[in-house]
Scaffold this motif. Structure first.
Motif, mmCIF file in Angstrom:
data_model
loop_
_atom_site.group_PDB
_atom_site.id
_atom_site.type_symbol
_atom_site.label_atom_id
_atom_site.label_comp_id
_atom_site.label_asym_id
_atom_site.label_seq_id
_atom_site.Cartn_x
_atom_site.Cartn_y
_atom_site.Cartn_z
ATOM 1 N N TYR A 82 -4.932 25.270 32.346
ATOM 2 C CA TYR A 82 -5.518 24.577 31.197
ATOM 3 C C TYR A 82 -6.552 25.383 30.417
ATOM 4 O O TYR A 82 -6.867 25.041 29.281
ATOM 5 C CB TYR A 82 -6.091 23.221 31.609
ATOM 6 C CG TYR A 82 -5.004 22.298 32.124
ATOM 7 C CD1 TYR A 82 -3.884 22.009 31.362
ATOM 8 C CD2 TYR A 82 -5.083 21.746 33.392
ATOM 9 C CE1 TYR A 82 -2.875 21.182 31.827
ATOM 10 C CE2 TYR A 82 -4.082 20.918 33.865
ATOM 11 C CZ TYR A 82 -2.984 20.637 33.084
ATOM 12 O OH TYR A 82 -1.993 19.834 33.552
ATOM 13 N N GLU A 83 -7.055 26.473 30.976
ATOM 14 C CA GLU A 83 -7.952 27.329 30.193
ATOM 15 C C GLU A 83 -7.206 27.973 29.026
ATOM 16 O O GLU A 83 -7.818 28.439 28.073
ATOM 17 C CB GLU A 83 -8.621 28.391 31.079
ATOM 18 C CG GLU A 83 -7.704 29.528 31.534
ATOM 19 C CD GLU A 83 -6.823 29.191 32.733
ATOM 20 O OE1 GLU A 83 -5.997 30.047 33.103
ATOM 21 O OE2 GLU A 83 -6.943 28.091 33.304
ATOM 22 N N LYS A 84 -5.884 27.978 29.080
ATOM 23 C CA LYS A 84 -5.050 28.524 28.005
ATOM 24 C C LYS A 84 -4.442 27.424 27.129
ATOM 25 O O LYS A 84 -3.609 27.703 26.268
ATOM 26 C CB LYS A 84 -3.918 29.374 28.589
ATOM 27 C CG LYS A 84 -4.380 30.578 29.364
ATOM 28 C CD LYS A 84 -4.876 31.634 28.426
ATOM 29 C CE LYS A 84 -5.161 32.918 29.207
ATOM 30 N NZ LYS A 84 -5.740 33.926 28.350
ATOM 31 N N LEU A 85 -4.838 26.177 27.345
ATOM 32 C CA LEU A 85 -4.237 25.070 26.613
ATOM 33 C C LEU A 85 -4.399 25.221 25.099
ATOM 34 O O LEU A 85 -3.438 25.009 24.348
ATOM 35 C CB LEU A 85 -4.832 23.732 27.073
ATOM 36 C CG LEU A 85 -4.334 22.487 26.347
ATOM 37 C CD1 LEU A 85 -2.819 22.345 26.442
ATOM 38 C CD2 LEU A 85 -5.020 21.246 26.909
ATOM 39 N N ALA A 86 -5.570 25.598 24.640
ATOM 40 C CA ALA A 86 -5.786 25.739 23.191
ATOM 41 C C ALA A 86 -4.830 26.781 22.601
ATOM 42 O O ALA A 86 -4.259 26.565 21.525
ATOM 43 C CB ALA A 86 -7.239 26.107 22.890
ATOM 44 N N ASP A 87 -4.634 27.888 23.308
ATOM 45 C CA ASP A 87 -3.708 28.922 22.837
ATOM 46 C C ASP A 87 -2.276 28.394 22.792
ATOM 47 O O ASP A 87 -1.540 28.642 21.833
ATOM 48 C CB ASP A 87 -3.749 30.158 23.748
ATOM 49 C CG ASP A 87 -5.073 30.883 23.710
ATOM 50 O OD1 ASP A 87 -5.834 30.700 22.734
ATOM 51 O OD2 ASP A 87 -5.354 31.645 24.657
ATOM 52 N N MET A 88 -1.883 27.681 23.833
ATOM 53 C CA MET A 88 -0.506 27.167 23.895
ATOM 54 C C MET A 88 -0.298 26.054 22.868
ATOM 55 O O MET A 88 0.760 25.961 22.246
ATOM 56 C CB MET A 88 -0.171 26.673 25.300
ATOM 57 C CG MET A 88 -0.187 27.774 26.368
ATOM 58 S SD MET A 88 0.943 29.142 26.025
ATOM 59 C CE MET A 88 -0.189 30.408 25.435
ATOM 60 N N ARG A 89 -1.310 25.231 22.650
ATOM 61 C CA ARG A 89 -1.238 24.201 21.613
ATOM 62 C C ARG A 89 -1.053 24.861 20.245
ATOM 63 O O ARG A 89 -0.218 24.447 19.433
ATOM 64 C CB ARG A 89 -2.496 23.339 21.614
ATOM 65 C CG ARG A 89 -2.479 22.231 20.568
ATOM 66 C CD ARG A 89 -3.827 21.510 20.466
ATOM 67 N NE ARG A 89 -4.323 21.042 21.736
ATOM 68 C CZ ARG A 89 -4.053 19.852 22.268
ATOM 69 N NH1 ARG A 89 -3.288 19.012 21.618
ATOM 70 N NH2 ARG A 89 -4.554 19.521 23.434
ATOM 71 N N GLY A 90 -1.828 25.907 19.981
ATOM 72 C CA GLY A 90 -1.712 26.630 18.713
ATOM 73 C C GLY A 90 -0.334 27.236 18.523
ATOM 74 O O GLY A 90 0.245 27.159 17.426
ATOM 75 N N LEU A 91 0.207 27.831 19.573
ATOM 76 C CA LEU A 91 1.555 28.407 19.500
ATOM 77 C C LEU A 91 2.590 27.322 19.232
ATOM 78 O O LEU A 91 3.475 27.487 18.386
ATOM 79 C CB LEU A 91 1.880 29.155 20.795
ATOM 80 C CG LEU A 91 3.258 29.812 20.873
ATOM 81 C CD1 LEU A 91 3.464 30.822 19.749
ATOM 82 C CD2 LEU A 91 3.428 30.487 22.241
ATOM 83 N N ALA A 92 2.474 26.205 19.930
ATOM 84 C CA ALA A 92 3.416 25.099 19.717
ATOM 85 C C ALA A 92 3.355 24.609 18.274
ATOM 86 O O ALA A 92 4.390 24.369 17.649
ATOM 87 C CB ALA A 92 3.108 23.951 20.682
#
Length: 159
Positions: A82-92
């Motif tokens: 979840y520390e990468k959630l913001a990055d993955m949300r942005g990619l999505a």
């Protein structure tokens, strides 16, 4: 629906079984077949309606990057990323992909979490891997027609 299941541990196997029982086409990749997301090429990934990831915290981020980059819809049951959630949300969002994540896909458990928050008392409900797997497949069915990033706790009541 064609579902790609990433991870062939106890939960991944059960998710594949439940998806098959519900009439979906299922393909499973284990860690040996998909080192560092190498198998997740765009031509391969776009052959599936939804990807369900039950791998490891080390594998999930490369898997997500590869899948979301194609605009895929991905349900993630793996935790510890979840520390990468913001990055993955942005990619999505950039790729108009779908991302649905949660720590527990059991509908009954989510009801318990909601009730516990409202009632502020220790409610307990036994849950099984089967309920968890069933919830993950239902989540995949739900996500198959949507784009965006969702937390399972916010959408489980729609299932």
């Amino acid at each position: 629906m064609r579902i790609l299941v990433l991870g062939h541990g106890k939960t991944g196997k059960l998710v594949a079984d439940v998806a098959h029982e519900r009439g979906h086409g299922v393909h499973v990749l284990d860690a040996k077949e998909n080192p560092n997301a190498a198998a997740l090429t765009p031509p391969f990934v776009i052959g599936f309606d939804v990807v369900i990831d039950f791998t490891t915290p080390e594998a999930v981020i490369p898997n997500l990057r590869a899948c979301l980059a194609t605009g895929a819809r991905v349900v993630v049951g793996t935790t510890g990323w979840y520390e990468k959630l913001a990055d993955m949300r942005g990619l999505a969002e950039r790729k108009e992909a779908g991302l649905l994540y949660g720590t527990n896909f059991s509908i009954g458990t989510q009801v318990m979490f909601q009730a516990a928050a409202v009632l502020a008392k220790g409610l307990h409900e036994a849950f099984s891997r089967r309920a968890f797997a069933d919830g993950a497949v239902r989540a995949a069915e739900w996500l198959s027609t949507r784009k965006g990033c969702y937390d399972f706790k916010d959408i489980f009541s729609e299932l």
